[in-house]
Design a protein around this motif. Structure first.
Motif, mmCIF file in Angstrom:
data_model
loop_
_atom_site.group_PDB
_atom_site.id
_atom_site.type_symbol
_atom_site.label_atom_id
_atom_site.label_comp_id
_atom_site.label_asym_id
_atom_site.label_seq_id
_atom_site.Cartn_x
_atom_site.Cartn_y
_atom_site.Cartn_z
ATOM 1 N N GLU A 1 -10.217 -1.829 -6.397
ATOM 2 C CA GLU A 1 -11.168 -2.369 -5.423
ATOM 3 C C GLU A 1 -10.505 -2.622 -4.078
ATOM 4 O O GLU A 1 -11.121 -2.424 -3.030
ATOM 5 C CB GLU A 1 -11.813 -3.652 -5.955
ATOM 6 N N GLU A 2 -9.264 -3.039 -4.095
ATOM 7 C CA GLU A 2 -8.536 -3.335 -2.855
ATOM 8 C C GLU A 2 -8.228 -2.054 -2.077
ATOM 9 O O GLU A 2 -8.088 -2.098 -0.851
ATOM 10 C CB GLU A 2 -7.234 -4.074 -3.209
ATOM 11 N N THR A 3 -8.136 -0.933 -2.756
ATOM 12 C CA THR A 3 -7.727 0.306 -2.099
ATOM 13 C C THR A 3 -8.889 1.262 -1.833
ATOM 14 O O THR A 3 -8.661 2.387 -1.403
ATOM 15 C CB THR A 3 -6.632 1.025 -2.902
ATOM 16 N N THR A 4 -10.107 0.819 -2.095
ATOM 17 C CA THR A 4 -11.247 1.719 -1.821
ATOM 18 C C THR A 4 -11.932 1.318 -0.535
ATOM 19 O O THR A 4 -11.794 0.274 -0.016
ATOM 20 C CB THR A 4 -12.276 1.706 -2.959
ATOM 21 N N ARG B 1 0.830 -1.213 0.000
ATOM 22 C CA ARG B 1 0.000 0.000 0.000
ATOM 23 C C ARG B 1 0.864 1.261 0.000
ATOM 24 O O ARG B 1 0.577 2.226 -0.703
ATOM 25 C CB ARG B 1 -0.935 0.009 1.205
ATOM 26 N N SER B 2 1.922 1.229 0.784
ATOM 27 C CA SER B 2 2.850 2.357 0.835
ATOM 28 C C SER B 2 3.522 2.571 -0.521
ATOM 29 O O SER B 2 3.661 3.702 -0.986
ATOM 30 C CB SER B 2 3.891 2.114 1.925
ATOM 31 N N TYR B 3 3.925 1.485 -1.133
ATOM 32 C CA TYR B 3 4.555 1.568 -2.460
ATOM 33 C C TYR B 3 3.571 2.180 -3.457
ATOM 34 O O TYR B 3 3.933 3.082 -4.232
ATOM 35 C CB TYR B 3 4.978 0.169 -2.917
ATOM 36 N N LEU B 4 2.329 1.721 -3.433
ATOM 37 C CA LEU B 4 1.298 2.223 -4.338
ATOM 38 C C LEU B 4 1.044 3.704 -4.106
ATOM 39 O O LEU B 4 0.960 4.484 -5.056
ATOM 40 C CB LEU B 4 0.016 1.415 -4.143
ATOM 41 N N LEU C 1 -0.865 5.119 -8.879
ATOM 42 C CA LEU C 1 -1.441 4.052 -9.687
ATOM 43 C C LEU C 1 -0.930 4.039 -11.129
ATOM 44 O O LEU C 1 -0.620 2.961 -11.651
ATOM 45 C CB LEU C 1 -2.969 4.114 -9.655
ATOM 46 N N PRO C 2 -0.787 5.190 -11.801
ATOM 47 C CA PRO C 2 -0.288 5.132 -13.184
ATOM 48 C C PRO C 2 1.091 4.460 -13.289
ATOM 49 O O PRO C 2 1.324 3.653 -14.209
ATOM 50 C CB PRO C 2 -0.226 6.606 -13.611
ATOM 51 N N ALA C 3 1.989 4.750 -12.372
ATOM 52 C CA ALA C 3 3.321 4.130 -12.406
ATOM 53 C C ALA C 3 3.231 2.637 -12.111
ATOM 54 O O ALA C 3 3.906 1.823 -12.772
ATOM 55 C CB ALA C 3 4.259 4.808 -11.406
ATOM 56 N N VAL C 4 2.408 2.263 -11.167
ATOM 57 C CA VAL C 4 2.254 0.847 -10.823
ATOM 58 C C VAL C 4 1.653 0.082 -12.004
ATOM 59 O O VAL C 4 2.059 -1.043 -12.302
ATOM 60 C CB VAL C 4 1.430 0.683 -9.531
#
Length: 117
Positions: free
Chosen positions: A114-117, A27-30, A35-38
């Motif tokens: 979905e995982e981050t909302t 989550r920290s990395y994201l 999101l665009p870079a990931v």
């Protein structure tokens, strides 16, 4: 390739797939990269690790931690060519088409959102 609604309904019934969630590290990395870079990383991982007809170390090429995309791949059955065939109907032994690559990245994006909302 499957309808995303049907796919996510099927994945929700898999005890194995449901155990994957982003941890604090991913989550920290994201958050840090965005999101665009990931998703750009996801495109690269798909190109290098899944797109070839017979990827090196197929079935073992996706780590279980360390990057949000890796977790998403295991959660969505996009971690190896066998899982792509089982969950998505993408035939083994042939390189992924541009449409199939886009489909896989779209699935990863949906799961991450979905995982981050």
């Amino acid at each position: 390739m499957r309808d995303m609604g049907q796919l996510f309904a099927a994945l929700s019934k898999s005890t194995f797939r449901q155990r994957f969630h982003l941890r604090a590290q991913e989550r920290s990395y994201l958050t840090g990269k965005g999101l665009p870079a990931v998703l750009e990383h996801a495109r690269d991982f798909v190109d290098r690790r899944l797109a070839p007809a017979n990827p090196a170390n197929d079935g073992k090429q996706t780590p279980f931690r360390g990057h949000p995309v890796f977790i998403a791949q295991h959660a969505t059955g996009t971690c190896c060519r066998s899982c792509l065939e089982k969950w998505h109907g993408i035939q083994l032994g042939f390189p992924l088409s541009a449409a199939e690559k886009t489909y896989v990245v779209g699935i990863l994006e949906r799961w991450i959102r979905e995982e981050t909302t």
